[in-house]
Each structure stands twice: as C-alpha cells, then as structure tokens.
Design a protein around this motif. Sequence first.
Motif: not given
Length: 468
Positions: A111-112, A118-120, A126-127
């Motif tokens: 998480x985080x 970065x890969x996604x 964003x969380x």
Amino acid sequence: MKTKASLFLNMVCFAVLLVCPVSADLSSSISEILSRPNEGRVGYGIHIIDADTGRQYYDKNAYYPFIPASNMKLITTAAALNYLGPDYVYQTTVGLDGNTLVIIGSGDPLLGDRITDVRLGRESGWVFEEIAQALIHNDVSGIENIIVDTTIFDDQRVHPNWPVAELNRWYACEISGLNYNDNCVEITCYNRSGNIDIEVYPTSGFLNFINKITPISSGSGAVGAYRTDTLNSIILRGKCRVKQGPFRVAIERPAAFFAFLLAERLKEHDISVRGQIIEKGPVDKTNLKIIKTFNTPISDCLARANKDSLGLVAESLLKTIAANENDNQNGSWPQGQKLIADYLGELKIRPNRFHIDDGSGLSRENRLSADCITTVLRSIYKSRNFEIYKQSLSVGGIDGTNSRHFQEPEYKGKIIGKTGYINGVKSFSGYCITDDKTYIFSIIANSAGGTTRQAINDIAKAIIDNKP
C-alpha cells in the motif's frame, strides 16, 4: 549366474551413478572457481539438479544448513503460494461507523509502495486522495475519530533477532497490519549557501527531525539518520557539501503514521478531523459502511520480494499465512515459522536441513541447506504455480537485483533467481534455462568475502557453459 555379493555390488554401483556428479566438465569448472585466492576460506553449500528429472549434477555440502540471507525469501514466497494460492488478494477496507472513519488493515505490504505505484501509473498520495473523494461522495465534511485496525497481525512489529543498530534501515522496517510507503520516509539533504535544508517524503508532522548536519565546502560528505528515545524523533548527522540522498529511513508505528498522513490530507480537502487517531481492534463491522477498498494481488507482492528483495513483503507474507490459519487475526512470527516448517516437511525435507526464524533472511538464526532450496524450487517448477513464481524472480541482465549481472548475450535472460546478502553471507539460487533443459541451482556462501559474488555468478555461468 550372479552371486548375491556381485548383485549387491552392482546395485551399489548403480546407486553411486545416480547421485554422483555426472558432468566432469561442470565439476572441474566449479572446482577451478572455488580454488581462486580468497575463496578457500569461504564455506560453500552448492546443489545443481535437473529440473525435470531431479538428477543431481553437482553437490558440495548440499545437505548442510547455512545462513541463507535473502534466499530465505524463496522459501517464504513458495510457502505463501502453497497456503494462500496464486489468486490471493490483500484488501484494505475503509468505512464509516457513524461519524468515525475506520481503516481495517489486511497486512498489505505494498500500500503506497512507490515502485508499484510508478509501474501502475498512480500518483504519489493516491490512497489518501481516493479516501478523501469517497468521503466527499458520501457528503461527509467532517469526522470525529480515525480508528485503525491492525489486528490481522499481532503487535510484535520488530523481529527479536534483527540487528538493533539497523532497525532504522529500510530493509529492517517495522511490520504492521497496516503498512504504507514501505514503512519508511525518504530524506534528501541540501547545502544551500552554508545552510542545510532537509526534504522528507512523505512530509508529515508525525515525525521530528533534529538537524545536526555540518555544511562543508570541499571533500566528500555522508549523512546518517539515528533514532532517539523519543518516538519518531530522528537525529540527522554527518557532512553535506552539495546534496546527500535521497535515502530511506524506517519509521516507528507505521499504522499511526498512515492515519496521521490521512488526517493531514483530509484537512487539505476541508474535511475536518475533530477527534483522535486510535489504534484498536478487531473492529465490529456490524454498522460499518464500506466506502473504499484497496486491493493488491499476491503476484505483485511476490515480485517485490524476489526481484527487488523487499523484506517487508516477505515478513508480511509469513504473518499473513499465520493469520489465514487463525481466522484472519494475530498473524505472528512463531505461527508463520511453524507453517513454513510444516510446508518443508510436506516436501520430505529433513528437519536438520533448515531452521526458520524470519521470512526475509535478515535474521542470522535462519538456516537452509542448498538441497532444501533446490527441493522447494523443483516442487514449484513441477506445480501449477511455476509461471507466477518464475515471473517474480530477477532475470539476469534484465531486471531486479541481477539486472547488472549476466548481461553477456550467452547468459542474458537465461539465469533467473534470487540473490542474498547480509554481512559475511552471499547466496544465489534459481533456474538456468537453456534450449535443451532447465537446471535448478542453489549456491550459499558463509564467511563470504569481496570476491565471493563474482565466484557465485561464475558458477551459475558454468552451468550454461557446460550444459551437463
């Protein structure tokens, strides 16, 4: 007519042929590598077998248990696949109980995680942004308390056999039922006209940094972070000429850190937080209105553990399999150790060939024989889980911890596995894949020196060169 004695002799000879090294070229190549200066004092455990048949090609102390360093992660991830399955998903739950915001941790280690984000293609933070938007969508303009439930794991966040002097390092971060940003912050120090500025990501009032860095105008600098007796009060010491870092520092009480960051972000969206941050659980879900969930598949976790050697993932997987056997609560190191030992026992690996202490290999109390590792790797190879496991390994010359090694055309992409390193220990185990067949190897070196990594790599190359 054969006598009983001659028949027995023939049977013994046949057995010897089965277990002795069958490739003189491979054996002589490895002997030459191990006879190099400085390698004679190194204790090696080496095992090389055929992935399909199990036929042994080389053995040196293969049944003696050595300190494995991060090759322990191979065992932990294999056990996690065995107990949790390839479709397992970590799910962190966010809900409202009246005017209280509740975060229920799943033990998700990513998480985080910035590399995963970065890969996604996800933005940093964003969380928190998605939680804020979920509250806005539910017409919530203010909340009372933030409750964080981390009872998926027990509250022993630091393994007792980890080196105390290294607990502020990223690879020795705390393990929590709610993890965020690898339970670390990233620090960069700048010398700006004789003044030292410190940048921290993620920035938060949860942490206090005491700046003891000396600005210098010449020479080389170095900066270190040191814990104090006060929770999350960290002293920065050293010298800085232009810039030092970024470097990661492990923080204490990561679940509270997450909640504190969340409260700060909510205030930026004009969502007031009037109460307290409370760590407790298990939370009663009867009246809980779920407003957001965050999911992480086990495949992402395996890759960060094996390709990148992220210890947080391995330890979380160990505690997860323990929690999974205990109604999804109180996952602990002792229970995880037992379950991994049970898994090895199911593979008929003798108990005197391993000792499980943690999941990542940071503890020096772990022991694995090279034969133990090759047995696990062959079991995975013959199973339906091989593809997901294979994708989690570092590919020589391409990615992960082996991206800088095996870049020559004859080796690139053909040697996949997991490296390991702690002080005095170096290891490398995995698969050598040729056009004809796949070989499984495990190389563990204790009392290792500065030339040992090259020797280990050359042994892996010798498998490709000789193709026994």
